[in-house]
Design a protein around this motif. Sequence first.
Motif, PDB file in Angstrom:
ATOM      1  N   GLU A  37      48.502 -27.018   0.657  1.00  0.00           N
ATOM      2  CA  GLU A  37      47.956 -26.189   1.504  1.00  0.00           C
ATOM      3  C   GLU A  37      48.947 -25.048   1.686  1.00  0.00           C
ATOM      4  O   GLU A  37      50.311 -25.052   1.381  1.00  0.00           O
ATOM      5  CB  GLU A  37      47.827 -26.778   2.860  1.00  0.00           C
ATOM      6  N   SER A  38      48.645 -23.769   1.878  1.00  0.00           N
ATOM      7  CA  SER A  38      49.239 -22.529   1.902  1.00  0.00           C
ATOM      8  C   SER A  38      49.270 -22.060   3.045  1.00  0.00           C
ATOM      9  O   SER A  38      48.145 -22.191   3.942  1.00  0.00           O
ATOM     10  CB  SER A  38      49.076 -21.603   0.900  1.00  0.00           C
ATOM     11  N   GLU A  45      56.439 -15.002   5.461  1.00  0.00           N
ATOM     12  CA  GLU A  45      56.699 -15.653   3.849  1.00  0.00           C
ATOM     13  C   GLU A  45      55.418 -16.482   3.791  1.00  0.00           C
ATOM     14  O   GLU A  45      55.304 -17.465   4.276  1.00  0.00           O
ATOM     15  CB  GLU A  45      57.806 -16.099   3.983  1.00  0.00           C
ATOM     16  N   ARG A  46      54.764 -16.692   2.504  1.00  0.00           N
ATOM     17  CA  ARG A  46      53.942 -17.486   2.048  1.00  0.00           C
ATOM     18  C   ARG A  46      54.757 -18.731   1.698  1.00  0.00           C
ATOM     19  O   ARG A  46      55.449 -18.758   0.847  1.00  0.00           O
ATOM     20  CB  ARG A  46      52.780 -16.845   0.854  1.00  0.00           C
ATOM     21  N   VAL A  47      54.202 -19.714   2.271  1.00  0.00           N
ATOM     22  CA  VAL A  47      54.740 -21.256   2.057  1.00  0.00           C
ATOM     23  C   VAL A  47      53.434 -22.243   1.442  1.00  0.00           C
ATOM     24  O   VAL A  47      52.535 -22.022   2.079  1.00  0.00           O
ATOM     25  CB  VAL A  47      55.363 -21.819   3.298  1.00  0.00           C
ATOM     26  N   GLU A  48      53.946 -22.815   0.288  1.00  0.00           N
ATOM     27  CA  GLU A  48      52.776 -23.760  -0.126  1.00  0.00           C
ATOM     28  C   GLU A  48      53.483 -25.278   0.066  1.00  0.00           C
ATOM     29  O   GLU A  48      54.659 -25.379  -0.233  1.00  0.00           O
ATOM     30  CB  GLU A  48      52.556 -23.490  -1.523  1.00  0.00           C
ATOM     31  N   GLN A  49      52.806 -26.243   0.875  1.00  0.00           N
ATOM     32  CA  GLN A  49      53.143 -27.452   1.056  1.00  0.00           C
ATOM     33  C   GLN A  49      52.343 -28.108   0.262  1.00  0.00           C
ATOM     34  O   GLN A  49      51.127 -28.341   0.404  1.00  0.00           O
ATOM     35  CB  GLN A  49      53.249 -27.838   2.472  1.00  0.00           C
ATOM     36  N   THR A  50      52.837 -29.354  -0.427  1.00  0.00           N
ATOM     37  CA  THR A  50      52.250 -30.180  -1.425  1.00  0.00           C
ATOM     38  C   THR A  50      52.572 -31.694  -0.735  1.00  0.00           C
ATOM     39  O   THR A  50      53.602 -32.081  -0.625  1.00  0.00           O
ATOM     40  CB  THR A  50      52.716 -30.153  -2.814  1.00  0.00           C
TER      41      THR A  50
END
Length: 157
Positions: A37-38, A45-50
């Motif tokens: 999810e982003s 700031e754009r953060v992507e969490q896996t």
Amino acid sequence: MAGVNKVILLGNLGSDPEVRTLPSGGKVVTFSIATSESYNNKNGERVEQTEWHRIELWDNLANIAEQYLKKGDTAYVEGRIRSEKWTDKDGIERTTVKIRGNALQLVGGRRGDAAADSGGQSYSSGSSSSNNYAPKSAPVPTPPPVEMAGGDDDLPF
């Protein structure tokens, strides 16, 4: 007391499925699925969490996963959360959380497969059916457009 334990995941396989055959002849397949999810943090700031999810499929679903799934494939899995407690070699008690799948949908078909654009196949683990390899539902044909006599002028609104 009633409760619901249902998980729905759509993600990409992080590795090829690992297959184990049990002494009873049953089969179990395990693999990991990554979901991401982003979002924008408070600094903009754009953060992507896996998140990684350990999937476990048994018997007929294990056969399907072994045959069709490979690292990087996208799969839809429905199942329930299962936690297992065990003691490691140092005597420390550990807990592993797995998803025991009871439905699997192959999303997008196999690479290089002419049927890859078909949207995939759905499978479920059912003990009453003799053929658990059949898709859950057949495609529904689209009806032809209907022409109205007289066109739009006959509509009451």
